[in-house]
Design an enzyme around this catalytic site. Structure first.
Site, PDB file in Angstrom:
ATOM      1  N   HIS A 466       5.213   0.962   0.333  1.00 14.61           N
ATOM      2  CA  HIS A 466       3.758   1.672   0.985  1.00 14.61           C
ATOM      3  C   HIS A 466       3.867   2.971   0.492  1.00 14.61           C
ATOM      4  CE1 HIS A 466       0.980   1.650   3.920  1.00 14.61           C
ATOM      5  NE2 HIS A 466       1.155   2.879   4.148  1.00 14.61           N
ATOM      6  N   GLU A 467       4.797   3.872   0.823  1.00 10.13           N
ATOM      7  CA  GLU A 467       4.876   5.220   0.500  1.00 10.13           C
ATOM      8  C   GLU A 467       4.616   5.667  -1.048  1.00 10.13           C
ATOM      9  OE1 GLU A 467       3.787   6.920   2.918  1.00 10.13           O
ATOM     10  OE2 GLU A 467       4.303   5.524   4.660  1.00 10.13           O
ATOM     11  N   HIS A 470       0.820   5.325  -1.743  1.00  8.52           N
ATOM     12  CA  HIS A 470       0.243   6.617  -1.614  1.00  8.52           C
ATOM     13  C   HIS A 470       0.467   7.608  -2.650  1.00  8.52           C
ATOM     14  CE1 HIS A 470      -1.720   5.420   2.217  1.00  8.52           C
ATOM     15  NE2 HIS A 470      -0.311   5.438   2.833  1.00  8.52           N
ATOM     16  N   HIS A 473      -1.261   6.681  -5.976  1.00  3.82           N
ATOM     17  CA  HIS A 473      -2.574   7.341  -5.961  1.00  3.82           C
ATOM     18  C   HIS A 473      -2.851   8.714  -5.995  1.00  3.82           C
ATOM     19  CE1 HIS A 473      -6.439   6.665  -2.892  1.00  3.82           C
ATOM     20  NE2 HIS A 473      -6.867   6.766  -4.023  1.00  3.82           N
TER      21      HIS A 473
HETATM   22 ZN   LIG Z   1       0.028   4.486   4.725  1.00  2.00          ZN
END
Ligand SMILES: [Zn+2]
Length: 679
Positions: A466-467, A470, A473
């Site tokens: 998940h991290e 980010h 991105h």
């Molecule tokens: Zn998040």
């Protein structure tokens, strides 16, 4: 102070040289120069250009943002009382600086002049969007109000800040004031040893004999899930759901006032509701759209939700006989856990040996490589803040360095809880090329033991993925305007790149890239993976409805609801939640009095709780294209990179999504992933 390390924006941050005594002088100096720059920008009398207004404003505020980013980061990962004091001392000044920008009359006049000039029409689409968004944001902060309106807005904001701070304090104090001390160990049957031990230590720390339970989640959740004695479960459920409803911490009188103030603020700024004000720059755009979204998911989930409760009651009656009573709210998690074990016989711990941390990180790199063609290498030139921190660079297919990042995986006493990504420096696309990005991922995963690597559970693996989503991105961003780059996107869009990464942690093809038993080297056995995948959808409708209930309460209170007409907020919230609750809610149920997400800040998650589910719909629907065209399809990977990851906020997120998916988001892939009927 010329050697103050916080004054210079640079890629190689000298973390070891930064001292608490640098913070205030640096921030004062950077505030003064930013303010001077704003005065210069506002004073111009020639026809304004993008460069000498918005461009100059970005340049003027970057050094301050960079310095505050570093100090905030150090406060999160390597804090002590001096650094915390220094950080707390400057935060109000910086907050005051930021909130004064949209109310600066000279600046507003220059922006309005630019917006109505022919030059605005000639701007490239990204700069035009930057201008439009900034003008809208200034308006939403009151730039366009007459003097009396500005005073009224300020009065509302001050009162909202006061009441929401009071609300937050009440929740904290009421939570801390409550305890349950059990002296007879026999009453704790069912509770896992780890929870019992924690309760024993908690009692000991307070100088008490026995076992002490509190309303903090690590104490509350094991009790609700495992403890056999229904009386203790009931007491804790009641305490948790009537939190902050008695003097001296009664939040009930505050709720109506906060809702009313938010309504008044929205009206003053020309919006029909607080939800419309908050969502104006989100993907959902308006309260009505978010309400329709929640209603669609609810309508598609309600039947499965009812079935899950019937199954759970039937399960209880199998255990306890046909006359066992209906479930009370404090019974649900307890019997659901028993049912889960009966159905799946699945031990999460059995997965841990397959997820050694170094392999998990290699796994994220491998997935990112297959999808986006990027590669990762250790980066040796970057100073860090702790010996555990690793540094890497990310290279594009042609060898271009896109950026560098830090990975700080383990807990420390000086580090805050949780996991997060931080974009320390957002690079821009300039005529001479791409400025590299600098970012970091922090987590608090299970550490290594002597002679054994750090072995993660599956939830921790998902968190790392998940991290990194980010982070990608941030690192793959290619925008010409810094403040529209990377993760600077709408709240209900920002979790798409992160949540989509979690999906690869559930697929055999992806897991086999990295999940290997740390001793034998074998991949995850099929029965174990199958059990993990089956258990994923257990009581998914109930989990979905619980979240939707919070969304509905939030949106109802921040759209049509008028406390003057509709009455008591607590009772209204209870009525709404009843529809989403697996068991009847007693009359005194007052969860809303302790719902910090919505009421502990002037805005916080107010009118935005739906964002969690919205982002899940986006990630499941976007991932569905990978499922259909290939889990590692280079074409789909490239499309996701070009249309979503590289774009930041340079276009409306709804358009970005349409570019990737060829249509608007569809809720059905999320329902399918949750094991719910989708058609
Ligand atoms: Zn998040």
């Amino acid at each position: 102070m010329t050697d103050n390390p916080l004054l210079q924006v640079r890629f190689e941050i000298p973390f070891a040289d930064i001292r608490p005594e640098h913070v205030e002088p640096a921030v004062d100096e950077l505030l003064a120069s930013a303010n001077a720059a704003i005065e210069r920008i506002s004073a111009g009398d020639a026809v304004p250009s993008y460069e000498d207004t918005l461009g100059a404003l970005e340049t003027a505020t970057l050094p301050l943002e960079f310095a505050m980013g570093i100090v905030g980061h150090l406060e999160s990962v390597a804090t002590d009382e001096h650094l915390r004091a220094a950080y707390n001392a400057v935060q109000p000044k910086v907050a005051a600086f930021s909130s004064a920008i949209p109310l600066h009359e000279g600046l507003w006049k220059r922006l309005e002049a630019l917006a109505s000039s022919p030059a605005a029409l000639a701007l490239d689409p990204t700069r035009k969007r930057h201008l439009d968004k900034t003008v809208d944001e200034f308006r939403r902060h009151g730039a366009d109000l007459p003097p009396a309106g500005k005073i009224e807005l300020q009065r509302i904001d001050v009162e909202l800040a006061t009441l929401t701070t009071k609300y937050a304090e009440h929740v904290l104090d009421a939570t801390n004031a409550w305890e349950l001390v059990v002296t007879q160990e026999s009453r704790l049957a069912g509770l896992p040893e780890s929870a019992k031990e924690a309760a024993r230590l908690s009692a000991q720390a307070k100088g008490k004999a026995g076992f002490r339970f509190t309303l903090q989640a690590p104490s509350l959740i094991p009790v609700m899930t495992y403890l056999d004695d229904p009386g203790i479960r009931r007491d804790m459920w009641w305490a948790s759901n009537t939190r902050a409803t008695a003097e001296p911490w009664d939040n009930r009188p505050l709720l109506g006032s906060i809702v009313e103030l938010r309504r008044a603020k929205a009206k003053l700024l020309g919006f029909a509701s607080f939800a419309d004000l908050v969502l104006a720059d989100r993907m959902a755009k308006a309260g009505a759209r978010a309400i329709a979204f929640v209603a669609e998911l609810r309508d598609r989930t309600e039947a499965a939700f009812a079935r899950e409760q019937a199954d759970l009651l039937a399960f209880r009656r199998e255990l306890e006989g046909p006359s066992a009573p209906a479930l009370e709210p404090w019974d649900v998690a307890y019997y659901a856990e028993k049912q889960r074990r009966a159905l799946f016989d699945f031990d999460e711990e059995a997965l841990r040996p397959y997820f050694a941390l170094p392999r998990v990180i290699e796994g994220v790199f491998a997935v990112a490589h297959q999808l986006y063609g990027v590669t990762f290498e250790p980066e040796t030139s970057l100073p860090t803040w702790h010996p555990d921190v690793q540094t890497y660079r990310i290279l594009d297919q042609d060898g271009t360095r896109l950026g560098a990042f830090y990975v700080d995986p383990f807990p420390r006493e000086t580090k805050r809880d949780g996991a997060w990504m931080n974009g320390l420096l957002t690079g821009r696309l300039t005529p001479s090329g791409l400025e590299p990005h600098l970012g970091l991922v922090c987590a608090n995963v299970t550490p290594a033991l002597p002679g054994r690597p750090a072995l993660l559970d599956h939830r921790e693996v998902e968190t790392i993925f998940h991290e990194f989503g980010h982070l990608l991105h941030h690192l793959l961003s290619r925008t010409t305007v810094r403040s529209l780059g990377g993760t600077n996107v709408a709240w209900d869009f920002v979790e798409l790149p992160s949540q989509i990464m979690e999906n690869w942690c559930w697929e055999r093809e992806a897991l086999d890239l990295f999940a290997r038993h740390h001793e034998t080297g074998e991949t995850i056995p099929e029965p174990l993976l199958a059990a993990m995948r089956r258990a994923r959808t257990f009581r998914a409708a109930s989990a979905m409805m619980r979240q939707l209930g919070f969304c509905d309460v939030d949106l109802t209170l921040h759209t049509a609801f008028d406390p003057m007409v509709d009455g008591d907020v607590v009772e209204a919230a209870r009525r709404i939640m009843q529809r989403y609750s697996p068991a009847p809610l007693p009359g005194a149920y007052a969860m809303i009095a302790g719902f910090g997400h919505l009421f502990a800040h002037p805005v916080g998650y107010a009118a935005a709780y739906y964002s969690y589910k919205w982002a899940e719909v986006l990630d499941a629907d976007a991932f569905d294209r990978f499922l259909q065209e290939g889990l590692f399809s280079p074409a789909v990977g490239d499309a996701f990179r070009r249309t979503i990851l590289e774009q930041g906020d340079s276009r409306d997120p709804a358009l970005l999504y349409r570019d990737f998916r060829g249509r608007d988001p569809d809720v059905r892939p999320l329902l399918r992933r949750s094991g719910l009927p989708a058609d």
